[in-house]
Scaffold this motif. Sequence first.
Motif: not given
Length: 495
Positions: A24-29, A33-38, A56-57, A452-455
């Motif tokens: 979660v911390s990695n997601n928040i940071s 970043n538009k090239d980052y997938v949750r 899971d990505r 973006s809404n999905e990833t």
Amino acid sequence: MSLTSALNTAQGIFNNTGTQSSVVSNNISNAGNKDYVRRQAMLTTSLNGAQVVKIDRAQEDALLRQYLKSSSQDSAQQTLLSGLEDLKSIMGGNDYETSPSTYLGVFQQKLQAFRTTPGSTVAAQGAITAAQDVANSLNNASTSVQDVRASADKQISTAVDTLNTLLSQFETANNAVKTATATGADASSALDEREKALKQISQIVGVSATTRDNNDMVLSTSDGTILFETIPRTVTFQAKDAYNATITGNSVYIDGVALPRGSGSTATGQGSLQSLLQVRDEIAPNFQKQLDEIARGLVSLFKEQSTSGTPAYVTGLFTWSGDTVEAGSTAVAGMASTITVSSTVITSQGGDPMRLRDGGVNADGVVNNTTHLSGYTTDLDSLYNALGSDMDFDPATGTTVGFDTTTGIDSNVSIMEYATNSLGWLEQYRSNATTAAENTSAALSRSDEAYSNETGVNLDEELTLLLDIEQSYKAATKILNAVDEMLKSLLDIAS
């Protein structure tokens, strides 16, 4: 529940919450970043309790394919529109102040003034100056059109170099993905890097991605040419140092196959490369041919009968590097770049502007007003009327222009109308391209939003999840405290 089971449960919760909070911390940071997938830590429950089994990505292949297609189409359309805007700027902007059509209109007015006062040296000089403006506008426009082609050529070269670099980066990321997949490691970061390169590639050339065993990916262009399979395919291009109307640009080759150029005001190409090829090899050359036809028309209309009879006609007021009057109705490549006004009528070069009235502008041309009568207007009347009379132009300059509803400009009109229609051709092409660019931009925006809404990372969701993880951590702490109290009690009894 035994104390040992309780301790194991607490330990499991600590392990799970540690992994979850890290994800979660990695997601928040990376929220911006538009090239980052949750990412999300996936839990499973067994007899031994809950445990994180994998990271899971949030990958959405269908939405990614749509995004790549929209990206390629918008890049192609915006590039095409940019090239058309460059061509429009050559003509002086919205009012086309520096276009040959504008200067032809002024020249027609000055010629009318001269035929009204054929004895006026001032009127004669005014007509000659206006004729020079026409010739200069054709020279400048021709040079600028070739500059647009040269600029497109340089952009093609840069895009090819960038594409080769991106394919190399894609190879590195793809190898990392395959290795991580084969060893069971987390491939999320490598997948992000591969996807980032893929998005950038789609802006240069239309791309289709196919995933094989071991998460290996194969790329092909929109027309089916292999772009990447295990290793990048070579993309080659040989740039030109300079351009003129007779020079043809080189093709872009992907794995030895020539990349086709786009066509139409609503670009059929995908990616910037195909539109750059379209501007360089179709639109700009077609506009150049129209300029050349205006030049050929002027030389033809102002020709003079030859004194020797061979050839039948010689150049008159307007001449060019070939110094001939072209028969037929075929464009002469580059004629607009060399058209000029004969020095024999330019006062600053020792000429006499009254030659335009009398005839014999060319030394080998017939002089009709041999006595130099000041009221003689026969030749001026004929020349003025010729500007408004229909003549045959090369039909090839008005076809294959990419219009949806027209075939181009008419090939049997007056030179005044032809010059105006040439501007209309460019303006309609640009107008249609502008509308198409607005549509592709909107489509890209919607595709980007959907993907973006999905990833992408939603901060509200991540912070809520972080609170849930905190509650799990508190529960484990309470279990640990309870076990600690029970152990203390046992130790007290034993003592």
